[in-house]
Motif scaffolding. Structure first.
Motif, PDB file in Angstrom:
ATOM      1  N   ARG A 177       0.828  -1.209   0.000  1.00  0.00           N
ATOM      2  CA  ARG A 177       0.000   0.000   0.000  1.00  0.00           C
ATOM      3  C   ARG A 177       0.860   1.256   0.000  1.00  0.00           C
ATOM      4  O   ARG A 177       0.501   2.266  -0.610  1.00  0.00           O
ATOM      5  N   TRP A 178       2.015   1.195   0.718  1.00  0.00           N
ATOM      6  CA  TRP A 178       2.931   2.328   0.680  1.00  0.00           C
ATOM      7  C   TRP A 178       3.470   2.555  -0.732  1.00  0.00           C
ATOM      8  O   TRP A 178       3.583   3.693  -1.196  1.00  0.00           O
ATOM      9  N   SER A 179       3.760   1.473  -1.450  1.00  0.00           N
ATOM     10  CA  SER A 179       4.243   1.610  -2.826  1.00  0.00           C
ATOM     11  C   SER A 179       3.192   2.274  -3.702  1.00  0.00           C
ATOM     12  O   SER A 179       3.511   3.134  -4.537  1.00  0.00           O
ATOM     13  N   ASP A 180       1.939   1.866  -3.529  1.00  0.00           N
ATOM     14  CA  ASP A 180       0.858   2.497  -4.295  1.00  0.00           C
ATOM     15  C   ASP A 180       0.719   3.975  -3.926  1.00  0.00           C
ATOM     16  O   ASP A 180       0.531   4.832  -4.807  1.00  0.00           O
ATOM     17  N   LEU A 181       0.805   4.262  -2.620  1.00  0.00           N
ATOM     18  CA  LEU A 181       0.703   5.650  -2.172  1.00  0.00           C
ATOM     19  C   LEU A 181       1.848   6.484  -2.720  1.00  0.00           C
ATOM     20  O   LEU A 181       1.650   7.613  -3.189  1.00  0.00           O
TER      21      LEU A 181
END
Length: 367
Positions: free
Chosen positions: A138-142
């Motif tokens: 999710r951090w990568s997507d963010l």
């Protein structure tokens, strides 16, 4: 290899641990004790405090986290990333304890080593669990939504900024005030040589204390600089506004923590003088006005803010009261953090200056 900020952070953190563990880097000598003798001493050692336990655990936890994260982002399997990160932290701590045998001002301790290893394990475990729970994905997507593709350098610098604020500064958010100490170091290094006469004479009379207006300017620029750094890699104005609010809160919290560590919790907010409060209002206005500015213009303005901030800050002397505060950190229980915090506070603005120059030189990816 996946482009990740974890590898630069891990390497920087290892270097800072070495500085913190081996400061003051002087007085090296054999003391007639085998380097591994501390491993055989009974637990617990005769002299230890809760503060030592806390700092040894906490100091190595970020290392375990960023090492495990870097390995995971490189493609290493979860179990191997956890094991390698924990082993690397434990071996680094063991090496530092071995070397401390030869530093009379430092004390090698098997308890310190065990706590450092446990801290590394806890940090690596946190990274593995976050990976399992999908938080890292999710951090990568963010990150992909918020930041430009090549934002790794800025993210590393932004992650280090609150830590740099933990070392006491003569002016709140006044990172990079090195002129007086650099001059003293050069005088000591060149003492007894003809090159000493080449140095310009720097004394208290040649440095003018900051006026309230000058202090307000330094504080405002010190807070605006990380905002501009973030603006240079963040895509939209709305996200810039959220980032600026978070950066200001992080800076205030780190400075309050530094004051609490130096003078006690009751004095955590004593640094909020009238010039500082006025500068906070000024920064909020400036950060709002600059929200729609292009990324290249933000980086150019960042260079100007850094040059102005460092120029004004280094033309002012540090006070005797501030020198007393440094003695508390350098000679007291904060000696473990002295090398780490000091070098971060000294070098962060200059590393940011170099980063902005390099980004501006790449015309194809900054608009």
């Amino acid at each position: 290899m996946h482009k990740t900020s974890a590898w630069p952070l891990a390497l920087i953190y290892v270097a800072l641990i070495v500085f913190a563990s081996l400061f003051p880097f002087s007085g090296w000598r054999a003391q007639g004790v085998a380097p591994w003798a501390f491993l055989l001493t009974p637990l617990p050692p005769p002299y230890w405090t809760r503060f030592d336990v806390f700092t040894n655990l906490l100091g190595y936890a970020p290392l375990g986290f960023v090492l495990a994260l870097a390995l995971l982002r490189t493609g290493v399997r979860t179990r191997w990333a956890f094991a390698l990160a924990t082993l690397a932290g434990a071996l680094l701590s063991l090496g530092m304890e071995f070397l401390q045998i030869y530093l009379p001002q430092r004390v090698a301790s098997n308890l310190d080593w065990l706590l450092n290893a446990l801290g590394t394990l806890a940090g690596a475990l946190a990274a593995v669990l976050l990976e399992r729970w999908g938080a890292l994905a999710r951090w990568s997507d963010l990150r992909a939504r918020w930041f430009v593709p090549d934002a790794r350098g800025a993210l590393v610098l932004l992650a280090l900024w609150p830590a740099a604020l933990l070392f006491p500064a003569a002016v709140p958010f006044g990172l990079g005030q090195v002129l007086e100490r650099l001059d003293a170091a050069l005088v000591e290094a060149l003492d007894g040589t003809p090159f000493l006469d080449w140095l310009p004479q720097l004394d208290e009379e040649s440095l003018d204390p900051l006026s309230p207006g000058g202090e307000m300017l330094c504080v405002a620029l010190g807070l605006l600089i990380p905002c501009l750094l973030g603006y240079g890699v963040i895509r939209t104005a709305g996200r810039r506004a959220l980032f600026a609010a978070g950066a200001l809160l992080a800076g205030l919290a780190a400075t309050a923590l530094s004051a609490a560590l130096s003078w006690g919790p009751v004095h955590a907010w004593d640094w909020l003088s009238l010039p500082v409060r006025a500068s906070l209002v000024l920064v909020l206005l400036a950060a709002t006005v600059l929200l729609p500015m292009g990324r290249r213009a933000c980086l150019a303005l960042l260079l100007l803010a850094l040059a102005w901030h460092l120029s004004v800050l280094n033309q002012a002397p540090t006070s005797a009261y501030f020198s007393h505060t440094l003695q508390l950190w350098e000679q007291g229980r904060f000696i473990r953090f002295y090398g780490l915090g000091q070098w971060l506070g000294w070098l962060w603005p200059y590393a940011t200056l170099l980063y902005a120059l390099l980004r501006l030189s790449r015309r194809d990816d900054v608009r």
